[in-house]
Motif scaffolding. Structure first.
Motif, PDB file in Angstrom:
ATOM      1  N   LEU A 129     -20.574 -67.903  -1.923  1.00  0.00           N
ATOM      2  CA  LEU A 129     -19.469 -67.721  -0.980  1.00  0.00           C
ATOM      3  C   LEU A 129     -19.144 -66.249  -0.759  1.00  0.00           C
ATOM      4  O   LEU A 129     -18.779 -65.854   0.345  1.00  0.00           O
ATOM      5  N   SER A 130     -19.294 -65.439  -1.788  1.00  0.00           N
ATOM      6  CA  SER A 130     -18.976 -64.015  -1.637  1.00  0.00           C
ATOM      7  C   SER A 130     -19.958 -63.308  -0.708  1.00  0.00           C
ATOM      8  O   SER A 130     -19.653 -62.244  -0.172  1.00  0.00           O
ATOM      9  N   LYS A 131     -21.129 -63.909  -0.497  1.00  0.00           N
ATOM     10  CA  LYS A 131     -22.123 -63.301   0.380  1.00  0.00           C
ATOM     11  C   LYS A 131     -21.947 -63.704   1.837  1.00  0.00           C
ATOM     12  O   LYS A 131     -22.571 -63.144   2.724  1.00  0.00           O
ATOM     13  N   VAL A 132     -21.090 -64.690   2.087  1.00  0.00           N
ATOM     14  CA  VAL A 132     -20.839 -65.133   3.460  1.00  0.00           C
ATOM     15  C   VAL A 132     -20.085 -64.039   4.192  1.00  0.00           C
ATOM     16  O   VAL A 132     -19.095 -63.502   3.695  1.00  0.00           O
ATOM     17  N   SER A 133     -20.558 -63.717   5.376  1.00  0.00           N
ATOM     18  CA  SER A 133     -19.919 -62.684   6.175  1.00  0.00           C
ATOM     19  C   SER A 133     -18.523 -63.126   6.582  1.00  0.00           C
ATOM     20  O   SER A 133     -18.335 -64.226   7.092  1.00  0.00           O
ATOM     21  N   LYS A 134     -17.557 -62.273   6.355  1.00  0.00           N
ATOM     22  CA  LYS A 134     -16.180 -62.590   6.702  1.00  0.00           C
ATOM     23  C   LYS A 134     -15.807 -62.004   8.052  1.00  0.00           C
ATOM     24  O   LYS A 134     -14.748 -62.270   8.576  1.00  0.00           O
ATOM     25  N   SER A 135     -16.661 -61.195   8.626  1.00  0.00           N
ATOM     26  CA  SER A 135     -16.403 -60.668   9.956  1.00  0.00           C
ATOM     27  C   SER A 135     -17.505 -61.152  10.877  1.00  0.00           C
ATOM     28  O   SER A 135     -18.549 -61.598  10.437  1.00  0.00           O
ATOM     29  N   GLY A 136     -17.257 -61.062  12.140  1.00  0.00           N
ATOM     30  CA  GLY A 136     -18.280 -61.442  13.094  1.00  0.00           C
ATOM     31  C   GLY A 136     -18.213 -62.886  13.535  1.00  0.00           C
ATOM     32  O   GLY A 136     -19.013 -63.312  14.338  1.00  0.00           O
ATOM     33  N   GLY A 137     -17.241 -63.656  13.009  1.00  0.00           N
ATOM     34  CA  GLY A 137     -17.098 -65.026  13.459  1.00  0.00           C
ATOM     35  C   GLY A 137     -16.670 -65.051  14.917  1.00  0.00           C
ATOM     36  O   GLY A 137     -15.859 -64.253  15.347  1.00  0.00           O
ATOM     37  N   MET A 138     -17.224 -65.991  15.679  1.00  0.00           N
ATOM     38  CA  MET A 138     -16.901 -66.083  17.102  1.00  0.00           C
ATOM     39  C   MET A 138     -15.975 -67.275  17.329  1.00  0.00           C
ATOM     40  O   MET A 138     -16.134 -68.326  16.706  1.00  0.00           O
ATOM     41  N   PHE A 139     -15.002 -67.076  18.207  1.00  0.00           N
ATOM     42  CA  PHE A 139     -14.029 -68.100  18.518  1.00  0.00           C
ATOM     43  C   PHE A 139     -13.964 -68.333  20.015  1.00  0.00           C
ATOM     44  O   PHE A 139     -14.054 -67.394  20.805  1.00  0.00           O
ATOM     45  N   PRO A 154     -13.109 -71.994  16.153  1.00  0.00           N
ATOM     46  CA  PRO A 154     -14.311 -71.340  15.625  1.00  0.00           C
ATOM     47  C   PRO A 154     -15.584 -72.025  16.114  1.00  0.00           C
ATOM     48  O   PRO A 154     -15.647 -73.255  16.185  1.00  0.00           O
ATOM     49  N   ILE A 155     -16.560 -71.216  16.487  1.00  0.00           N
ATOM     50  CA  ILE A 155     -17.856 -71.761  16.893  1.00  0.00           C
ATOM     51  C   ILE A 155     -18.758 -71.697  15.670  1.00  0.00           C
ATOM     52  O   ILE A 155     -19.293 -70.651  15.334  1.00  0.00           O
ATOM     53  N   VAL A 156     -18.879 -72.821  15.003  1.00  0.00           N
ATOM     54  CA  VAL A 156     -19.662 -72.902  13.781  1.00  0.00           C
ATOM     55  C   VAL A 156     -21.091 -73.309  14.097  1.00  0.00           C
ATOM     56  O   VAL A 156     -22.043 -72.739  13.600  1.00  0.00           O
ATOM     57  N   SER A 157     -21.255 -74.292  14.961  1.00  0.00           N
ATOM     58  CA  SER A 157     -22.598 -74.717  15.347  1.00  0.00           C
ATOM     59  C   SER A 157     -22.642 -75.117  16.812  1.00  0.00           C
ATOM     60  O   SER A 157     -23.340 -74.504  17.601  1.00  0.00           O
ATOM     61  N   ARG A 158     -21.855 -76.123  17.203  1.00  0.00           N
ATOM     62  CA  ARG A 158     -21.936 -76.654  18.567  1.00  0.00           C
ATOM     63  C   ARG A 158     -20.561 -77.139  19.005  1.00  0.00           C
ATOM     64  O   ARG A 158     -19.897 -77.866  18.262  1.00  0.00           O
ATOM     65  N   ASP A 193     -27.238 -65.752  14.765  1.00  0.00           N
ATOM     66  CA  ASP A 193     -26.037 -64.957  15.011  1.00  0.00           C
ATOM     67  C   ASP A 193     -25.710 -64.829  16.494  1.00  0.00           C
ATOM     68  O   ASP A 193     -24.867 -64.016  16.881  1.00  0.00           O
ATOM     69  N   ASP A 194     -26.370 -65.611  17.340  1.00  0.00           N
ATOM     70  CA  ASP A 194     -26.154 -65.545  18.782  1.00  0.00           C
ATOM     71  C   ASP A 194     -25.471 -66.819  19.269  1.00  0.00           C
ATOM     72  O   ASP A 194     -25.547 -67.873  18.634  1.00  0.00           O
ATOM     73  N   SER A 251     -12.163 -68.110  26.895  1.00  0.00           N
ATOM     74  CA  SER A 251     -12.774 -66.817  26.584  1.00  0.00           C
ATOM     75  C   SER A 251     -13.353 -66.829  25.178  1.00  0.00           C
ATOM     76  O   SER A 251     -13.042 -67.696  24.368  1.00  0.00           O
ATOM     77  N   LEU A 252     -14.210 -65.845  24.932  1.00  0.00           N
ATOM     78  CA  LEU A 252     -14.834 -65.698  23.621  1.00  0.00           C
ATOM     79  C   LEU A 252     -14.275 -64.456  22.947  1.00  0.00           C
ATOM     80  O   LEU A 252     -14.162 -63.401  23.573  1.00  0.00           O
ATOM     81  N   ARG A 253     -13.942 -64.598  21.679  1.00  0.00           N
ATOM     82  CA  ARG A 253     -13.438 -63.476  20.894  1.00  0.00           C
ATOM     83  C   ARG A 253     -14.140 -63.462  19.549  1.00  0.00           C
ATOM     84  O   ARG A 253     -14.320 -64.502  18.926  1.00  0.00           O
ATOM     85  N   GLN A 254     -14.504 -62.275  19.127  1.00  0.00           N
ATOM     86  CA  GLN A 254     -15.107 -62.131  17.808  1.00  0.00           C
ATOM     87  C   GLN A 254     -14.021 -61.743  16.832  1.00  0.00           C
ATOM     88  O   GLN A 254     -13.135 -60.945  17.147  1.00  0.00           O
ATOM     89  N   LEU A 255     -14.056 -62.351  15.655  1.00  0.00           N
ATOM     90  CA  LEU A 255     -13.065 -62.104  14.626  1.00  0.00           C
ATOM     91  C   LEU A 255     -12.920 -60.623  14.361  1.00  0.00           C
ATOM     92  O   LEU A 255     -13.920 -59.938  14.154  1.00  0.00           O
ATOM     93  N   GLY A 256     -11.710 -60.120  14.427  1.00  0.00           N
ATOM     94  CA  GLY A 256     -11.452 -58.723  14.124  1.00  0.00           C
ATOM     95  C   GLY A 256     -11.698 -57.769  15.277  1.00  0.00           C
ATOM     96  O   GLY A 256     -11.486 -56.579  15.142  1.00  0.00           O
ATOM     97  N   ILE A 257     -12.100 -58.286  16.437  1.00  0.00           N
ATOM     98  CA  ILE A 257     -12.354 -57.419  17.583  1.00  0.00           C
ATOM     99  C   ILE A 257     -11.409 -57.820  18.709  1.00  0.00           C
ATOM    100  O   ILE A 257     -11.375 -58.964  19.122  1.00  0.00           O
ATOM    101  N   GLN A 258     -10.607 -56.879  19.152  1.00  0.00           N
ATOM    102  CA  GLN A 258      -9.695 -57.116  20.267  1.00  0.00           C
ATOM    103  C   GLN A 258     -10.315 -56.552  21.523  1.00  0.00           C
ATOM    104  O   GLN A 258     -10.794 -55.441  21.533  1.00  0.00           O
ATOM    105  N   LYS A 259     -10.308 -57.333  22.587  1.00  0.00           N
ATOM    106  CA  LYS A 259     -10.876 -56.874  23.850  1.00  0.00           C
ATOM    107  C   LYS A 259     -10.027 -57.326  25.000  1.00  0.00           C
ATOM    108  O   LYS A 259      -9.465 -58.356  24.992  1.00  0.00           O
TER     109      LYS A 259
END
Length: 121
Positions: free
Chosen positions: A18-28, A37-41, A71-72, A113-121
């Motif tokens: 679990l500690s190796k799972v990326s905590k940033s970059g999640g897409m919503f 959250p977009i986990v798979s489909r 990651d896409d 809209s699509l937003r990446q965790l931790g990124i404001q646009k």
């Protein structure tokens, strides 16, 4: 069950993974002020069996799908009646279009809209 039994020790095998799972970059997918959250489909449409159910007469029952591949992120229009648009451009039916953080999706009169965790646009 105590609180201790509900947690995973960071020293355990599972804790190390679990500690190796990326905590940033999640897409919503942002829809009606909710972050999905977009986990798979994610299926989108007017039908009540979709993950994102649209109350929009211009949306098809099975309108579109967003999929995560590694990651896409990609969107596919499921041969809807009125089409799917990303940033004002139509998504060709049956084809996948790559999505990026900040993209706007229009299905009928509904904007998502699509937003990446931790990124404001």
């Amino acid at each position: 069950m105590s609180k201790k039994d509900e947690t995973v020790s960071s020293e355990s095998a599972l804790g190390h993974r679990l500690s190796k799972v990326s905590k940033s970059g999640g897409m919503f997918l942002v829809f009606r002020d909710k972050n999905i959250p977009i986990v798979s489909r994610i299926t989108i449409g007017r039908g009540d069996y979709n993950i994102v159910e649209l109350d929009d007469v211009l949306a098809s029952r099975q309108h579109a799908v967003i999929q995560k591949v590694k990651d896409d992120f990609f969107i596919e229009d499921l041969h809807s009646t009125n089409g799917t648009y990303v940033n004002g451009q139509p998504v060709p039916p049956g084809k996948y279009l790559r999505l990026f953080s900040g993209d706007f999706i229009l299905i009928g009169r509904t904007s998502l809209s699509l937003r990446q965790l931790g990124i404001q646009k």
